[in-house]
Design an enzyme around this catalytic site. Structure first.
Site, mmCIF file in Angstrom:
data_model
loop_
_atom_site.group_PDB
_atom_site.id
_atom_site.type_symbol
_atom_site.label_atom_id
_atom_site.label_comp_id
_atom_site.label_asym_id
_atom_site.label_seq_id
_atom_site.Cartn_x
_atom_site.Cartn_y
_atom_site.Cartn_z
ATOM 1 N N TYR A 32 0.824 -1.204 0.000
ATOM 2 C CA TYR A 32 0.000 0.000 0.000
ATOM 3 C C TYR A 32 0.858 1.254 0.000
ATOM 4 O O TYR A 32 2.079 1.188 0.192
ATOM 5 C CB TYR A 32 -0.956 -0.003 1.200
ATOM 6 C CG TYR A 32 -0.297 0.311 2.529
ATOM 7 C CD1 TYR A 32 0.517 -0.613 3.163
ATOM 8 C CD2 TYR A 32 -0.470 1.557 3.137
ATOM 9 C CE1 TYR A 32 1.129 -0.321 4.382
ATOM 10 C CE2 TYR A 32 0.133 1.857 4.349
ATOM 11 C CZ TYR A 32 0.928 0.914 4.973
ATOM 12 O OH TYR A 32 1.542 1.209 6.163
ATOM 13 N N ARG A 51 8.024 3.874 -5.014
ATOM 14 C CA ARG A 51 8.154 2.947 -3.875
ATOM 15 C C ARG A 51 7.123 1.821 -3.974
ATOM 16 O O ARG A 51 7.405 0.674 -3.646
ATOM 17 C CB ARG A 51 8.019 3.702 -2.548
ATOM 18 C CG ARG A 51 8.273 2.798 -1.342
ATOM 19 C CD ARG A 51 8.326 3.556 -0.032
ATOM 20 N NE ARG A 51 7.035 4.121 0.325
ATOM 21 C CZ ARG A 51 6.827 4.903 1.387
ATOM 22 N NH1 ARG A 51 7.841 5.226 2.175
ATOM 23 N NH2 ARG A 51 5.628 5.379 1.664
ATOM 24 N N ARG A 99 -8.514 -19.900 -1.683
ATOM 25 C CA ARG A 99 -7.533 -19.735 -0.602
ATOM 26 C C ARG A 99 -6.467 -20.825 -0.617
ATOM 27 O O ARG A 99 -6.766 -22.004 -0.542
ATOM 28 C CB ARG A 99 -8.239 -19.725 0.751
ATOM 29 C CG ARG A 99 -7.307 -19.349 1.891
ATOM 30 C CD ARG A 99 -8.020 -19.238 3.225
ATOM 31 N NE ARG A 99 -7.103 -18.755 4.246
ATOM 32 C CZ ARG A 99 -6.216 -19.520 4.858
ATOM 33 N NH1 ARG A 99 -6.126 -20.800 4.561
ATOM 34 N NH2 ARG A 99 -5.395 -18.997 5.758
ATOM 35 N N HIS A 101 -1.969 -20.843 0.435
ATOM 36 C CA HIS A 101 -0.823 -19.981 0.756
ATOM 37 C C HIS A 101 0.040 -19.679 -0.475
ATOM 38 O O HIS A 101 0.460 -18.553 -0.682
ATOM 39 C CB HIS A 101 0.051 -20.616 1.849
ATOM 40 C CG HIS A 101 -0.564 -20.542 3.219
ATOM 41 N ND1 HIS A 101 -1.870 -20.890 3.468
ATOM 42 C CD2 HIS A 101 -0.051 -20.139 4.405
ATOM 43 C CE1 HIS A 101 -2.125 -20.716 4.750
ATOM 44 N NE2 HIS A 101 -1.042 -20.253 5.347
ATOM 45 N N LYS A 146 6.493 -2.094 1.898
ATOM 46 C CA LYS A 146 5.314 -1.472 2.522
ATOM 47 C C LYS A 146 4.136 -2.436 2.405
ATOM 48 O O LYS A 146 3.202 -2.228 1.612
ATOM 49 C CB LYS A 146 5.027 -0.098 1.895
ATOM 50 C CG LYS A 146 4.230 0.810 2.836
ATOM 51 C CD LYS A 146 4.333 2.253 2.407
ATOM 52 C CE LYS A 146 3.351 3.153 3.123
ATOM 53 N NZ LYS A 146 3.429 3.174 4.570
#
Ligand code: PMP
Length: 290
Positions: A32, A51, A99, A101, A146
């Site tokens: 983000y 970034r 779902r 991993h 981030k």
């Protein structure tokens, strides 16, 4: 009516909903940015978008937009929301997939979400300074990304909130890293000292601006690891972030920093930072009164 960006389109804010199997929602599998808006203009937007791409590269997500497309979308969002003073929050996750991993193998389109918030400048705190606590840095070893995974940061910030403080200064075995949502600096013999931008901290965009301003004004900066003992002993301490700007710290874990007032170097940096905002985004109505 307020608007948000969802997957490349500007839609009504309340219609912007994500799927329960979005990997950002389930795993924090995404990154983000928070961009400051002054006078309806984004401050250091190129630096933030660069970034963002760097964070995305580190976790193997390919941005499905060009920088220009993103920039145009964000500008349109500001205009539609009539945002003058505030922030844009934007996040990109790996997308929606059953779902598991491991990353999805089929072509899954990364999800983009962005919306705006009206946020004034924290002028009172900028003038008076804020209190902080110190806490163990329990986060992972890629704090330079981030990432949406912020649990370590949240636990630290919550400790600060419970102590009635603005920020938690994190350390690893006595070495100061950064705040839960900010970079940390101390002043020693007139020099600005802050943790080097490695894997243990986020390379703040505000930090970059501060270091440029220091260089231009012949203030010596040392980017190095420093200890909690050095911090407690410093002439001045401050933190920086997109929303907190250059924020004086007047107390660390109940101990006063200097005279418990914003120090002269910090005040100079605040003044220069305001000038930098005005240079890029135009004159500010409300300023820190020195
Ligand atoms: N470190 C952390 C952990 C942060 O969350 C932030 C705020 N995004 C910063 C530093 C400061 O970064 P910036 O100046 O780009 O807001």
């Amino acid at each position: 009516m307020k608007f948000a960006i969802l997957d490349g389109k500007i839609i009504e804010r309340r219609e912007a909903k994500v799927d329960v199997e979005d990997r950002g929602y389930q795993f924090g599998d995404g990154v983000y940015e928070v961009i400051r808006v002054y006078n309806g203009k984004m401050f250091t937007v190129t630096e933030h978008l660069n970034r963002l791409v760097k964070s995305l590269d580190s976790i193997g997500i390919k941005l499905p937009y060009t920088m220009d497309q993103l920039n145009d979308l964000l500008e349109e969002l500001i205009e539609k929301n009539k945002l003058q003073l505030g922030t844009i929050y934007m996040q990109i996750s790996r997308g929606v997939a059953p779902r598991n991993h491991a990353f999805p193998t089929e072509n899954v389109r990364p999800s983009l979400v962005a919306y705006t918030k009206e946020v004034s400048r924290p002028l009172e705190s900028l003038k008076m300074g804020v209190k902080t606590i110190v806490t163990d840095d329990i986060r992972w070893l890629r704090c330079d990304i981030k990432s949406l995974n912020l649990l370590g940061n949240l636990l630290a910030k919550q400790k600060a909130a419970e102590a009635g403080c603005f920020e938690a200064i994190q350390h690893r075995s006595g070495d100061v890293t950064e705040g839960s949502s900010s970079n940390i600096y101390m002043i020693k013999n007139g020099k600005v000292i802050t943790h080097q931008s490695d894997n243990l901290i986020l390379k703040g965009i505000t930090k970059d601006v501060i270091l440029q301003v220091c260089e231009r004004n012949n203030i010596v900066v040392e980017e190095r690891t420093f200890t909690l003992d050095e911090l407690i002993d410093a002439e001045e301490v401050f933190l920086s972030s997109t929303t907190a700007e250059v924020m004086p710290i007047i107390e660390v874990d109940g101990k006063r920093v200097g005279d418990a007032l914003p120090g002269p170097v910090t005040k100079l940096l605040q003044e220069w930072f305001e000038l930098e905002i005005e240079k890029r985004c135009g004159a500010l109505n409300d300023k820190i009164l020195f």
